[in-house]
Design a protein around this motif. Structure first.
Motif, mmCIF file in Angstrom:
data_model
loop_
_atom_site.group_PDB
_atom_site.id
_atom_site.type_symbol
_atom_site.label_atom_id
_atom_site.label_comp_id
_atom_site.label_asym_id
_atom_site.label_seq_id
_atom_site.Cartn_x
_atom_site.Cartn_y
_atom_site.Cartn_z
ATOM 1 N N PRO A 122 0.802 -1.227 0.000
ATOM 2 C CA PRO A 122 0.000 0.000 0.000
ATOM 3 C C PRO A 122 0.833 1.275 0.000
ATOM 4 C CG PRO A 122 -0.913 -1.594 1.550
ATOM 5 C CD PRO A 122 0.383 -2.158 1.069
ATOM 6 N N PHE A 123 1.951 1.274 0.725
ATOM 7 C CA PHE A 123 2.803 2.463 0.804
ATOM 8 C C PHE A 123 4.070 2.311 -0.029
ATOM 9 C CE2 PHE A 123 -0.010 2.824 4.392
ATOM 10 C CZ PHE A 123 -0.323 4.177 4.404
ATOM 11 N N SER A 124 3.958 1.570 -1.122
ATOM 12 C CA SER A 124 5.012 1.400 -2.123
ATOM 13 C C SER A 124 6.061 0.362 -1.742
ATOM 14 C CB SER A 124 5.687 2.743 -2.443
ATOM 15 O OG SER A 124 6.439 2.660 -3.615
ATOM 16 N N VAL A 125 6.430 0.297 -0.470
ATOM 17 C CA VAL A 125 7.336 -0.757 0.008
ATOM 18 C C VAL A 125 6.674 -1.422 1.204
ATOM 19 C CG1 VAL A 125 9.415 0.451 -0.768
ATOM 20 C CG2 VAL A 125 8.617 0.786 1.560
ATOM 21 N N PRO A 126 7.055 -2.656 1.538
ATOM 22 C CA PRO A 126 6.427 -3.336 2.674
ATOM 23 C C PRO A 126 6.556 -2.524 3.961
ATOM 24 C CG PRO A 126 7.726 -4.876 1.375
ATOM 25 C CD PRO A 126 8.019 -3.521 0.835
ATOM 26 N N VAL A 127 5.555 -2.657 4.821
ATOM 27 C CA VAL A 127 5.547 -1.902 6.073
ATOM 28 C C VAL A 127 6.823 -2.141 6.872
ATOM 29 C CG1 VAL A 127 4.367 -1.593 8.281
ATOM 30 C CG2 VAL A 127 3.044 -1.827 6.186
#
Length: 439
Positions: free
Chosen positions: A335-340
Motif C-alpha cells: 500500500p505504501f510502495s514498500v512493505p511496512v
C-alpha cells in the motif's frame, strides 16, 4: 488470469456524493471500465445511515445492509469500498473486518489512513489483499499512483502543494475580492465550498492528513501524522494578502515535506502545513478556487506538478474506480510502495534550523514606542529587517497592523522574536508569521 471472466463483486459503504458518484460512473462507463479492468465491476451490496433517502440513483438492484460492518462477512463480496469517513468508529471496524476476511479494501478516508494506515497495511500484507486509497489524497488527481509508480525510480527530494480545496478557495477569493476572512468563509459555506463546521479545513488538519500519507510514500517513512506541524488560515487578513501582492506574492496554504540529514548522519522528516507567500511566477500561485496541486521533485524526473479538482463526486469517484480497476487486474503491491517492515520510523525534524525569508505581521496598540519595541526584539533575536512594508491604518478598535519582511535567516531566530514579545501588552493579537517560498 483464472478470475478474468468473473465480475469483481463490490460492497459500497457510504452513499453520499462520492458513493453515488461511484455508482453513476460504473453505470455510465461500464464498457470502458470492463475493457480496462479485464472483467466487469459489479456492485452487489450497499449501506448507509438512511435507507429511505432519495439519492437519484437506483439502489433497488443492490442488497442493503443496515450494519455496514456486516458487509465484510458477505460471501458474495470480493472488495469493500469505504466512503463513510472518520478516523475511528464504524469505518475503522469495517476496514479491519474487511481485510481480516481476506477481501480487498478501497477507501477515500484520509483521516483513517493518516491515523491507522500502518496497522491496516500490516494486516493487508499479512492477508495478501489489496489496500488502496488513491481517493484519500487530492480527490481525482492520481498523485498516490504517480508517486508509487510514475516516480518509482526516483529519490524524491521535496514534496509540497495545495492539499485543501476549501482553504484555497477562501484565500484565492480574498485575493480576487479584497474581502476579509470571515466574510469569505461565510460565502464559501453558502456556496457549498466549505462545511458548516469548517474546522478541519481552515485549521489545516485535512491537509495534514494528506501530507502525512504523501510523505510516507515519497520518502519510505512510516506514516507519522502526529509529527506534522500544522497552522491554518484563520489569522490571514485582507491586509496580508494586499501586502503579499505588493511584494509580488500570493498567499497559499502549503503542505510540505522533505528529509534532512543531521550532523549525526541520521535522517529526519520535516512535515508541516502553514500559509506561505508564493511567488506569482510559481506554478502554485496560479492554483485558484477549490483546486488541489502537488509538486514532487525527483532527483532524475525533476519537478512534477499534479493538479486538478481535489474533491467532488466525479473526481473522487474516478479515483475510487481506478483503484477498483487495479484490484480487478490483480494488482496487490504494498500500500505504501514498500512493505511496512521496510518503512523507516523517521524522527521529526524541527523547522528551527531552516533558513529563508519571512513575512511577519503584528497587530499592536497605537501608541508611541511600539515599533521600537518590535525592532528591538528582532535585533536581540538576530533577525534582520529587509523592509517594513506597512504601518497600517488605525482600525476602529485603535489597533494598527505592522508588517515586515525579514532577511534570509534561521526560523528559530524568528521564533525567538515571538518569545521576546510574548508578554508584551503592545500586541493585541497573535503575530502572523509566513515563510516566503523562493523559486
Amino acid at each position: 488470469m483464472a478470475h478474468a471472466s468473473k465480475p469483481l463483486r463490490i460492497a459500497l459503504a457510504g452513499l453520499g456524493t462520492v458513493g453515488c458518484g461511484v455508482i453513476r460512473l460504473l453505470d455510465a462507463n461500464a464498457a470502458i471500465v470492463r475493457a480496462r479492468a479485464g472483467r466487469e465491476l459489479q456492485v452487489v451490496a450497499v449501506s448507509a445511515r438512511d435507507k429511505g433517502k432519495q439519492r437519484g440513483v437506483d439502489l433497488g438492484r443492490f442488497a442493503w445492509e443496515d450494519d455496514m460492518t456486516a458487509m465484510a462477512a458477505r460471501d458474495d463480496v470480493d472488495v469493500v469500498v469505504e466512503l463513510v469517513g472518520g478516523s475511528d468508529g464504524p469505518a475503522l471496524t469495517l476496514a479491519r473486518n474487511t481485510i481480516k476476511a481476506g477481501k480487498g479494501l478501497v477507501t477515500a478516508n484520509k483521516a483513517m489512513i493518516a491515523h491507522h494506515g500502518m496497522e491496516l497495511a500490516r494486516l493487508a500484507e499479512a492477508a495478501r489483499v489489496p489496500l488502496k486509497f488513491e481517493a484519500a489524497v487530492a480527490g481525482g488527481i492520481p498523485v498516490v499512483k504517480g508517486l508509487r509508480e510514475g516516480t518509482a525510480a526516483n529519490a524524491i527530494e521535496h514534496i509540497y502543494g495545495i492539499l485543501n480545496g476549501t482553504s484555497n478557495y477562501i484565500l484565492s477569493t480574498m485575493e480576487a475580492t479584497g474581502a476579509d476572512f470571515a466574510d469569505t468563509l461565510k460565502e464559501a459555506q453558502a456556496k457549498g465550498y466549505a462545511e458548516a463546521d469548517p474546522t478541519f479545513d481552515i485549521e489545516g488538519t485535512d491537509a495534514a492528513h494528506k501530507l502525512a500519507i504523501l510523505a510516507s510514500i515519497a520518502f519510505g517513512s512510516q506514516v507519522d501524522f502526529a509529527a506534522v506541524e500544522c497552522e491554518g488560515i484563520a489569522q490571514v487578513r485582507a491586509a496580508d494578502i494586499a501586502q503579499a501582492n505588493a511584494l509580488g506574492y500570493v498567499i497559499r496554504l502549503i503542505g510540505m515535506a522533505d528529509v534532512e540529514t543531521g550532523d549525526d548522519g541520521a535522517s529526519r522528516l520535516l512535515q508541516r502545513v502553514k500559509p506561505c507567500l508564493v511567488p506569482r511566477d510559481h506554478p502554485l500561485a496560479h492554483v485558484t478556487g477549490a483546486t488541489n496541486a502537488v509538486v514532487a521533485e525527483g532527483n532524475y524526473s525533476g519537478r512534477l506538478l499534479f493538479q486538478g479538482p481535489g474533491a467532488g463526486d466525479g473526481p473522487t469517484a474516478s479515483a475510487v474506480v481506478a483503484d477498483l480497476i487495479d484490484i480487478a487486474r490483480g494488482e496487490t503491491s504494498a500500500p505504501f510502495s514498500v512493505p511496512v517492515a521496510d518503512l523507516v520510523a523517521m524522527p521529526a525534524a524541527g523547522s528551527g534550523n531552516r533558513t529563508g525569508r519571512t513575512y511577519l505581521r503584528f497587530t499592536v496598540t497605537d501608541r508611541p514606542g511600539v515599533l521600537a519595541e518590535i525592532t528591538a526584539a528582532m535585533r536581540d533575536a538576530g533577525v534582520s529587517i529587509e523592509s517594513m512594508i506597512q504601518q497600517g491604518q488605525k482600525s476602529a478598535g485603535g489597533e494598527v497592523l505592522v508588517a515586515m519582511v525579514a532577511h534570509d535567516g534561521p526560523e528559530k531566530n524568528v521564533s525567538h522574536v515571538l518569545e521576546l514579545l510574548g508578554a508584551s501588552p503592545s500586541l493585541t493579537a497573535d503575530p502572523l508569521v509566513m515563510q516566503i517560498i523562493e523559486g
